[in-house]
Design an enzyme around this catalytic site. Sequence first.
Site, short mmCIF file in Angstrom:
data_model
loop_
_atom_site.label_atom_id
_atom_site.label_comp_id
_atom_site.label_asym_id
_atom_site.label_seq_id
_atom_site.Cartn_x
_atom_site.Cartn_y
_atom_site.Cartn_z
N HIS A 36 -4.05 5.94 -2.17
CA HIS A 36 -3.66 4.82 -3.06
C HIS A 36 -4.56 3.59 -2.88
O HIS A 36 -5.21 3.18 -3.85
CB HIS A 36 -2.17 4.51 -2.91
CG HIS A 36 -1.75 3.23 -3.53
ND1 HIS A 36 -1.82 3.00 -4.90
CD2 HIS A 36 -1.26 2.07 -3.00
CE1 HIS A 36 -1.40 1.77 -5.15
NE2 HIS A 36 -1.05 1.18 -4.03
N HIS A 62 -4.63 -3.77 0.92
CA HIS A 62 -3.54 -4.50 0.27
C HIS A 62 -2.13 -4.09 0.69
O HIS A 62 -1.20 -4.89 0.60
CB HIS A 62 -3.68 -4.49 -1.26
CG HIS A 62 -3.14 -3.26 -1.92
ND1 HIS A 62 -3.90 -2.13 -2.12
CD2 HIS A 62 -1.92 -2.98 -2.45
CE1 HIS A 62 -3.17 -1.22 -2.73
NE2 HIS A 62 -1.96 -1.71 -2.94
N ASP A 63 -1.93 -2.85 1.14
CA ASP A 63 -0.58 -2.42 1.55
C ASP A 63 -0.42 -2.31 3.06
O ASP A 63 0.61 -1.82 3.53
CB ASP A 63 -0.22 -1.07 0.89
CG ASP A 63 0.33 -1.24 -0.54
OD1 ASP A 63 0.99 -2.27 -0.81
OD2 ASP A 63 0.11 -0.34 -1.37
N GLU A 66 2.38 -4.89 4.22
CA GLU A 66 3.66 -4.57 3.57
C GLU A 66 4.24 -3.24 4.08
O GLU A 66 5.45 -3.12 4.25
CB GLU A 66 3.44 -4.50 2.05
CG GLU A 66 4.72 -4.54 1.25
CD GLU A 66 4.44 -4.60 -0.25
OE1 GLU A 66 3.86 -5.60 -0.69
OE2 GLU A 66 4.79 -3.64 -0.96
N ASP A 67 3.40 -2.28 4.31
CA ASP A 67 3.90 -0.91 4.58
C ASP A 67 3.61 -0.36 5.97
O ASP A 67 3.99 0.78 6.26
CB ASP A 67 3.32 0.06 3.54
CG ASP A 67 3.85 -0.22 2.15
OD1 ASP A 67 4.92 -0.83 2.04
OD2 ASP A 67 3.19 0.17 1.18
N ASP A 123 -3.59 -2.36 -8.77
CA ASP A 123 -2.46 -1.73 -8.07
C ASP A 123 -1.46 -1.18 -9.10
O ASP A 123 -1.01 -0.03 -9.03
CB ASP A 123 -1.79 -2.78 -7.17
CG ASP A 123 -0.72 -2.24 -6.23
OD1 ASP A 123 -0.75 -1.05 -5.89
OD2 ASP A 123 0.15 -3.04 -5.83
N1 LIG Z 1 4.01 5.71 -8.67
C1 LIG Z 1 4.12 6.05 -7.39
N2 LIG Z 1 4.31 5.08 -6.46
C2 LIG Z 1 4.40 5.45 -5.16
C3 LIG Z 1 4.31 6.79 -4.77
N3 LIG Z 1 4.42 6.85 -3.43
C4 LIG Z 1 4.54 5.60 -2.99
N4 LIG Z 1 4.54 4.72 -4.03
C5 LIG Z 1 4.70 3.27 -3.90
O1 LIG Z 1 6.02 2.94 -4.25
C6 LIG Z 1 6.08 1.58 -4.69
C7 LIG Z 1 6.97 1.51 -5.90
O2 LIG Z 1 8.23 1.98 -5.56
P1 LIG Z 1 9.49 1.01 -5.52
O3 LIG Z 1 10.68 1.81 -5.09
O4 LIG Z 1 9.56 0.27 -6.81
O5 LIG Z 1 9.12 -0.09 -4.43
P2 LIG Z 1 9.25 -0.18 -2.86
O6 LIG Z 1 8.48 0.96 -2.27
O7 LIG Z 1 8.61 -1.52 -2.59
O8 LIG Z 1 10.71 -0.19 -2.50
C8 LIG Z 1 4.65 1.13 -4.98
O9 LIG Z 1 4.32 0.19 -3.97
P3 LIG Z 1 3.21 -0.94 -4.14
O10 LIG Z 1 1.88 -0.28 -4.28
O11 LIG Z 1 3.40 -1.91 -3.03
O12 LIG Z 1 3.47 -1.62 -5.52
P4 LIG Z 1 4.70 -2.44 -6.12
O13 LIG Z 1 5.80 -2.43 -5.11
O14 LIG Z 1 4.11 -3.78 -6.36
O15 LIG Z 1 5.03 -1.68 -7.35
C9 LIG Z 1 3.84 2.44 -4.83
O16 LIG Z 1 2.54 2.26 -4.30
C10 LIG Z 1 4.13 7.80 -5.77
O17 LIG Z 1 4.06 8.99 -5.52
N5 LIG Z 1 4.04 7.37 -7.07
MN LIG Z 2 -0.08 -0.80 -3.67
#
Ligand SMILES: Nc1nc2c(ncn2[C@@H]2O[C@H](COP(=O)(O)OP(=O)(O)O)[C@@H](OP(=O)(O)OP(=O)(O)O)[C@H]2O)c(=O)[nH]1
Ligand SMILES: [Mn+2]
Length: 181
Positions: A36, A62-63, A66-67, A123
């Site tokens: 990602h 970037h993550d 956060e992660d 993103d």
């Molecule tokens: N579409 C998708 N997303 C996935 C997948 N695996 C992990 N993600 C991550 O999940 C986040 C979106 O899921 P949510 O349930 O809305 O958010 P959360 O993880 O913060 O609780 C995104 O984080 P983020 O990058 O920090 O972005 P955002 O929170 O600003 O949307 C995304 O990168 C996947 O298989 N498909």
């Molecule tokens: Mn991200």
Amino acid sequence: MDRVPAQILIKCTNFAALKHSKQRRKDREQTPYINHPIGVAYILTEEADITDLDVIQAALLHDTVEDTKTTFKELEETFGSAVTNIVREVTDDKSLPKAERKLQQIEHAPHSSPKAKLVKLADKLYNLRDLNRCTPNGWTENRVQEYFQWSANVIKGLRGTNKKLECELDVLLKQRGVLEL
Ligand SMILES: Nc1nc2c(ncn2[C@@H]2O[C@H](COP(=O)(O)OP(=O)(O)O)[C@@H](OP(=O)(O)OP(=O)(O)O)[C@H]2O)c(=O)[nH]1
Ligand SMILES: [Mn+2]
């Protein structure tokens, strides 16, 4: 000694790969999470023609805060304040309840710096394309649609930053029949 872009970018890529090494995406194939951040950086360089090294480094990192257990102090010491401040701008406060965090993204987007807006746009583009490719484990079709709608509201505050990325996002939002509120 001055470091060349290849060294700078491989240092970031390696740092992010180590930090995300135990994480997987939420898809059925359990794709390595590092795909990602690398993909977000790749969208910026290959699709948006971005060459700004701070932006590309921030995309790769970037993550991490956060992660993973990475701290902003660690990023500051390793990559400097310009890169760290972009990452800071795109990092959600995980101590907040989810609904609040999601609302803050919509509210903060228009006040972000142009560099942070670029990372945010890439993103969102990566994540929306990923949702079209494969539904994350446990997500209903309704949750996918809601993510598109929420993303549209964040993207609204990021506009006027990069035509190419915004056009690509528009195609995806249009396909889903999503309008910006
Ligand atoms: N579409 C998708 N997303 C996935 C997948 N695996 C992990 N993600 C991550 O999940 C986040 C979106 O899921 P949510 O349930 O809305 O958010 P959360 O993880 O913060 O609780 C995104 O984080 P983020 O990058 O920090 O972005 P955002 O929170 O600003 O949307 C995304 O990168 C996947 O298989 N498909
Ligand atoms: Mn991200």
